[in-house]
Design a protein around this motif. Sequence first.
Motif, short mmCIF file in Angstrom:
data_model
loop_
_atom_site.label_atom_id
_atom_site.label_comp_id
_atom_site.label_asym_id
_atom_site.label_seq_id
_atom_site.Cartn_x
_atom_site.Cartn_y
_atom_site.Cartn_z
N ILE A 491 0.85 -1.20 0.00
CA ILE A 491 0.00 0.00 0.00
C ILE A 491 0.88 1.24 0.00
CG2 ILE A 491 -1.91 -1.15 1.19
CD1 ILE A 491 -0.99 0.22 3.76
N GLY A 492 0.36 2.32 -0.56
CA GLY A 492 1.12 3.55 -0.63
C GLY A 492 1.45 4.11 0.75
N ILE A 493 2.62 4.71 0.86
CA ILE A 493 3.06 5.22 2.16
C ILE A 493 2.15 6.35 2.65
CG2 ILE A 493 4.67 6.90 1.16
CD1 ILE A 493 6.51 6.34 3.56
N VAL A 494 1.49 7.08 1.72
CA VAL A 494 0.59 8.16 2.12
C VAL A 494 -0.60 7.61 2.90
CG1 VAL A 494 -0.92 10.00 1.29
CG2 VAL A 494 1.32 9.64 0.22
N PHE A 495 -1.16 6.48 2.43
CA PHE A 495 -2.25 5.83 3.15
C PHE A 495 -1.75 5.34 4.51
CE2 PHE A 495 -4.73 2.17 4.48
CZ PHE A 495 -6.03 2.57 4.25
N PHE A 496 -0.57 4.77 4.52
CA PHE A 496 0.01 4.25 5.75
C PHE A 496 0.17 5.36 6.78
CE2 PHE A 496 3.69 3.10 8.40
CZ PHE A 496 3.27 1.86 8.88
N ILE A 497 0.63 6.54 6.32
CA ILE A 497 0.82 7.66 7.24
C ILE A 497 -0.53 8.25 7.69
CG2 ILE A 497 1.74 10.00 7.51
CD1 ILE A 497 3.92 9.22 5.49
N GLY A 498 -1.37 8.61 6.70
CA GLY A 498 -2.60 9.32 7.00
C GLY A 498 -3.62 8.49 7.74
N VAL A 499 -4.07 7.41 7.12
CA VAL A 499 -5.09 6.57 7.74
C VAL A 499 -4.51 5.83 8.94
CG1 VAL A 499 -6.69 4.64 7.37
CG2 VAL A 499 -6.33 6.33 5.57
N GLY A 500 -3.25 5.42 8.83
CA GLY A 500 -2.60 4.72 9.94
C GLY A 500 -2.58 5.56 11.21
N LEU A 501 -2.31 6.85 11.07
CA LEU A 501 -2.27 7.73 12.24
C LEU A 501 -3.67 7.93 12.83
CD1 LEU A 501 0.36 10.40 11.16
CD2 LEU A 501 0.58 8.73 13.00
N LEU A 502 -4.69 7.96 11.98
CA LEU A 502 -6.05 8.07 12.49
C LEU A 502 -6.45 6.81 13.27
CD1 LEU A 502 -8.02 9.81 9.60
CD2 LEU A 502 -7.41 10.77 11.82
N VAL A 503 -6.09 5.64 12.74
CA VAL A 503 -6.39 4.39 13.43
C VAL A 503 -5.65 4.34 14.77
CG1 VAL A 503 -6.13 1.88 13.36
CG2 VAL A 503 -6.90 3.12 11.33
N PHE A 504 -4.39 4.78 14.74
CA PHE A 504 -3.60 4.83 15.98
C PHE A 504 -4.26 5.75 16.99
CE2 PHE A 504 0.07 6.74 18.35
CZ PHE A 504 0.38 5.59 19.09
N GLY A 505 -4.80 6.87 16.52
CA GLY A 505 -5.51 7.78 17.40
C GLY A 505 -6.74 7.13 18.02
N GLY A 506 -7.46 6.35 17.21
CA GLY A 506 -8.62 5.66 17.73
C GLY A 506 -8.26 4.68 18.85
N VAL A 507 -7.12 4.01 18.69
CA VAL A 507 -6.65 3.09 19.73
C VAL A 507 -6.31 3.86 21.01
CG1 VAL A 507 -4.83 1.46 20.36
CG2 VAL A 507 -5.82 1.40 18.06
N LEU A 508 -5.59 4.98 20.85
CA LEU A 508 -5.26 5.80 22.02
C LEU A 508 -6.52 6.30 22.72
CD1 LEU A 508 -2.25 7.99 20.79
CD2 LEU A 508 -2.18 5.97 22.26
N MET A 509 -7.51 6.65 21.94
CA MET A 509 -8.78 7.13 22.52
C MET A 509 -9.41 6.05 23.38
SD MET A 509 -12.22 8.51 20.58
CE MET A 509 -12.50 6.92 19.78
N LEU A 510 -9.43 4.81 22.90
CA LEU A 510 -10.02 3.72 23.67
C LEU A 510 -9.23 3.44 24.94
CD1 LEU A 510 -11.03 1.29 20.78
CD2 LEU A 510 -12.49 2.86 22.06
N VAL A 511 -7.91 3.56 24.85
CA VAL A 511 -7.08 3.38 26.04
C VAL A 511 -7.41 4.46 27.07
CG1 VAL A 511 -4.71 3.45 26.94
CG2 VAL A 511 -5.21 2.22 24.82
N GLN A 512 -7.49 5.71 26.63
CA GLN A 512 -7.83 6.81 27.53
C GLN A 512 -9.24 6.64 28.10
OE1 GLN A 512 -5.89 9.04 28.71
NE2 GLN A 512 -7.34 10.41 29.73
N ARG A 513 -10.13 6.11 27.30
CA ARG A 513 -11.50 5.85 27.77
C ARG A 513 -11.49 4.87 28.94
NH1 ARG A 513 -15.56 4.32 29.67
NH2 ARG A 513 -17.61 3.94 28.76
#
Length: 536
Positions: A491-513
């Motif tokens: 997959i393109g590195i742009v998808f990896f950076i952009g969408v990957g960071l959003l998914v990572f944020g979602g994980v952090l949100m659940l941890v903080q929850r």
Amino acid sequence: MSESTKSPLSTAAHAAAPGDAVPGTADPVTGGISRKGLSVGTVGVLGALVMGISCIAPAYTYTAGIGGAVGAVGFQVPAILLLGFIPMLLVAFGYRELNKAMPDSGTSFTWATRAFGPYVGWMAGWGLIVATILVLSNLAGIAVDFLFLLISQISGNEAIAEITRNPFVNVAVCLIFVALATWVSYRDVSTSQKLQYGLVAFQIAILVLFAVMAIVETVQGGAFEAHMPEFAWFNPFEIKGGLSMIVMGLSASVFMFWGWDVTLTMNEEAKDPERTPGRAAMLTVISIIAIYLLLTVSSLMYSGIGDKGLGLTNEEIGGNVFFALSGPVMGGLAFLLSLAVLTSSASSLQSTFISPARTLLAMGHYGAVPKRFAGVSPRFFTPGFATIASAVVAGGFYAVMRFLSEDALWDTILALGMMICFYYGITALSCVWYFRHQWFDSGKDFFFKFASPLVGGIILLVLFVITAIDSLAPDYGSIAIGADENGEGGIGIVFFIGVGLLVFGGVLMLVQRFVSPDFFRGKTLSMDAPPSLRQH
């Protein structure tokens, strides 16, 4: 504004001392907006405008973004800039209305939480933070390039300009720039404003000088590939290559406008929190489109869109066009352009810290991230810990990307465009939903609280989805993540950076929850009942 919709920061809170943690009429434990200890009444319209232009950094942004835009749409770059300007302006209207009702340093995070609840609000805040971290790393990288170019031009030694290609030297100097910008940002806002006045004035003056000299060179027959301006340059229907090329060009355009919302993250420090930030945001967006159109037309006139020499689609110069054009266009004054880009990126590096630091401050204050981020310097009344944390992450991200890919600049710009569309779009729709009972109060309310933010938000979210889908392609970006030994698949590195960071944020949100659930239960910042027709 009626008393029932008046911001809690517009009453007694304004009279509070800067060091007070929670003065005013709302306490965070009740789920309402409250102050965070920032300095009060230090930013006026001019100061906010200067900070907005500084954050956008037209010299840096243009040299980094114009090559990709030309590669996508050719001579129609003025058209794509105007298209990109439209959703920015429409979204800015929505930001202005939200700020009038709820001036809070959390901006997108706070407003989306009040409109849609804690989960959407958390992700909107995360999108803003990630976008600023991405651009902070690029700002530092461009500053390094032009530092060595400037030394090369002054000394007459061309070899010095090539030192920037050494990744170890590049990263080391980059981290020095980040450290210096962090030190200035940690200090009070007044210090930042005073520094930015001269830097922004110098930057704009040199950009206008460059544009004028490029036009004169073209008219006098000294251009690399002379072209006279045509109406077709401003006609979006002349764009070739289909929807994907338009979307890629718009992503670059959105990147080039991004940063005006920094004027709103300083709303708690503004002299008139309900009006000053919104006015400054509108003036910033309008000023920037004028500067970009002048630069774009003059560059197209002088260089054309060829892929050789100084042509703007030449891959060797596309990521940093001023690096190549400064000497041919300005001759012995080329060092001034290098100095302008250097000061642009360095000053923007400092002013850009304002947004993530104040968003993290608000998120910490309301318990959406660890309370450590809510710390305010007792001496400077700035978000000290959040500023330092932003710097550490930005510097680390740049170092990793620089060693991973030599084309990291353009990869992160495309990912940045995706992230900007994400959180701007959410914020715009937050305006629409929050004011849903006021849509038809008047023609003004219909336009500014409904139609404008709705259209702007939908455009940006559609751009986000299309870019995310397109960026899955292995050739979208400089490298493909997960490709086989023959370079196939992945997959393109742009998808990896952009969408990957959003998914990572979602994980952090659940941890903080799980760790600190009060925010997600609406105990520290709750959804707000929208102003009703009866109240107005």
